[in-house]
Write an enzyme that holds these catalytic residues in place. Structure first.
Site, short mmCIF file in Angstrom:
data_model
loop_
_atom_site.label_atom_id
_atom_site.label_comp_id
_atom_site.label_asym_id
_atom_site.label_seq_id
_atom_site.Cartn_x
_atom_site.Cartn_y
_atom_site.Cartn_z
N ASN A 9 0.88 -1.18 0.00
CA ASN A 9 0.00 0.00 0.00
C ASN A 9 0.91 1.22 0.00
O ASN A 9 1.45 1.60 1.03
CB ASN A 9 -0.89 -0.03 1.26
CG ASN A 9 -1.72 1.24 1.40
OD1 ASN A 9 -1.82 2.03 0.47
ND2 ASN A 9 -2.30 1.41 2.58
N LYS A 11 0.18 4.25 -0.40
CA LYS A 11 -0.44 5.47 0.13
C LYS A 11 -0.13 6.65 -0.81
O LYS A 11 -0.05 6.44 -2.02
CB LYS A 11 0.01 5.71 1.57
CG LYS A 11 -0.20 4.46 2.43
CD LYS A 11 -0.02 4.68 3.90
CE LYS A 11 -0.23 3.35 4.64
NZ LYS A 11 -0.13 3.48 6.08
N HIS A 94 -9.57 1.28 4.64
CA HIS A 94 -8.31 1.45 5.38
C HIS A 94 -8.55 2.40 6.56
O HIS A 94 -9.34 3.34 6.44
CB HIS A 94 -7.24 2.02 4.44
CG HIS A 94 -5.88 2.00 5.07
ND1 HIS A 94 -5.47 2.96 5.96
CD2 HIS A 94 -4.86 1.11 4.97
CE1 HIS A 94 -4.24 2.66 6.37
NE2 HIS A 94 -3.85 1.54 5.79
N GLU A 96 -6.95 4.80 7.63
CA GLU A 96 -6.75 6.22 7.32
C GLU A 96 -7.97 6.80 6.61
O GLU A 96 -8.34 7.96 6.82
CB GLU A 96 -5.46 6.38 6.48
CG GLU A 96 -4.23 6.16 7.35
CD GLU A 96 -3.00 5.62 6.64
OE1 GLU A 96 -2.93 5.66 5.40
OE2 GLU A 96 -2.10 5.11 7.35
N GLU A 166 -5.47 -4.86 10.58
CA GLU A 166 -4.44 -3.85 10.84
C GLU A 166 -4.74 -3.10 12.13
O GLU A 166 -5.57 -2.18 12.13
CB GLU A 166 -4.39 -2.84 9.69
CG GLU A 166 -4.04 -3.46 8.36
CD GLU A 166 -3.47 -2.43 7.40
OE1 GLU A 166 -2.37 -2.68 6.89
OE2 GLU A 166 -4.08 -1.37 7.20
N GLY A 172 2.54 2.29 10.68
CA GLY A 172 3.52 3.35 10.51
C GLY A 172 4.22 3.77 11.79
O GLY A 172 4.90 4.79 11.83
N SER A 212 3.41 -2.09 10.25
CA SER A 212 4.85 -2.17 10.44
C SER A 212 5.46 -3.53 10.08
O SER A 212 6.40 -3.99 10.71
CB SER A 212 5.23 -1.78 11.87
OG SER A 212 4.85 -0.42 12.13
P1 PGA Z 1 2.84 0.33 7.52
O1 PGA Z 1 1.37 0.57 6.92
O2 PGA Z 1 3.34 -0.98 6.95
O3 PGA Z 1 3.64 1.50 7.05
O4 PGA Z 1 2.68 0.25 9.01
C1 PGA Z 1 0.47 -0.50 6.80
C2 PGA Z 1 -0.84 -0.02 6.21
O5 PGA Z 1 -1.30 1.09 6.57
O6 PGA Z 1 -1.45 -0.72 5.39
#
Ligand code: PGA
Length: 251
Positions: A9, A11, A94, A96, A166, A172, A212
């Site tokens: 992803n 983003k 997601h 976000e 998640e 992140g 992560s």
């Molecule tokens: P990350 O993001 O691997 O940077 O923690 C995962 C995600 O938001 O899908």
């Protein structure tokens, strides 16, 4: 057996040039799609370019889409257009999107139905906040999301769905859920699917872990009984790192 799926992803990262360089770097080096599904989910304006250049083993996904066919929804992306340009996957719900764009379970449920209408494979994201985890309410919370988000779907659709668990506090932040913790919640999600559908559906649906994930921790995560892959943000941006992630999923 469930085929592992590793999805990057990206983003809101990468220009077109950077994205094409990445695709060029990985195309000849990806393991067979028969062994692992490798997916890159990029920003909408470059999806067509990526589809045109994707090697045989790569699949391309979008990061969101709207639940309606067409209409006055400035800035939105339709499932019809995604399918029309050759995109095969779409991340839905997601955390976000849920947090910054107020996507709720009702809209997410409609988006999943809409994705299936256009033969897109949804990657449905669920997961709890730190507060919920600390209050010991993770299972109840995540179950609520799964029940709401899957409403009205047939078992054949659910078998073809990908769920990404998640935990929001692990995205992140460098904090990964321990593999046992991730596996336990993922097993609970599978049990929710079993209760809603049947054994066949629960055993077929693929459930990824996300938050992560890196080359250094993916092997341990994938060694767990119920974790079928990973949805990866930061560590999917570098081609070597992405290749390490997909190669770790080849048994
Ligand atoms: P990350 O993001 O691997 O940077 O923690 C995962 C995600 O938001 O899908």
């Amino acid at each position: 057996m469930r085929k592992p799926i590793i999805a990057g992803n990206w983003k809101m990262n990468k220009t077109r040039d950077e994205a094409l360089q990445f695709i060029y770097n990985i195309n000849m080096n990806l393991p067979s799609n028969k062994k692992v599904e490798s997916v890159i989910c990029a920003q909408a304006p470059i999806l067509r370019d990526l589809v045109k250049r994707q090697g045989e083993e790569l699949r391309i996904g979008a990061q969101t889409m709207h639940e309606s066919d067409t209409g006055a929804y400035t800035g939105e992306i339709s499932a019809a257009l995604l399918a029309n340009i050759g995109v095969e996957y779409v991340i839905i719900g997601h955390s976000e999107r849920r947090a910054y764009y107020n996507e709720n379970d009702a809209a997410i449920n409609q988006k999943i139905h809409q994705a299936f209408r256009y033969d897109l494979t949804p990657i449905l994201c669920v997961g709890e906040s730190l507060e919920t985890r600390e209050a010991n309410e993770t299972d109840v919370f995540v179950k609520g999301q799964v029940v709401e988000d899957l409403k009205g779907l047939g078992s054949e659709q659910v078998k073809n769905l990908v769920i990404a668990y998640e935990p929001i506090w692990a995205i992140g932040t460098g904090k990964t859920a321990t593999s046992e913790m991730a596996n336990e919640t993922i097993r609970n999600i599978r049990e929710v699917v079993r209760d809603l559908y049947d054994d066949e559906t629960a055993d077929a649906v693929r459930i990824q872990y996300g938050g992560s994930v890196k080359p250094a921790n993916i092997e341990e995560l994938l060694s767990m009984s119920d974790i079928d892959g990973a949805l990866v943000g930061g560590a999917s941006l570098d081609s070597e790192s992405f290749l390490a992630l997909v190669n770790a999923a080849v048994k």
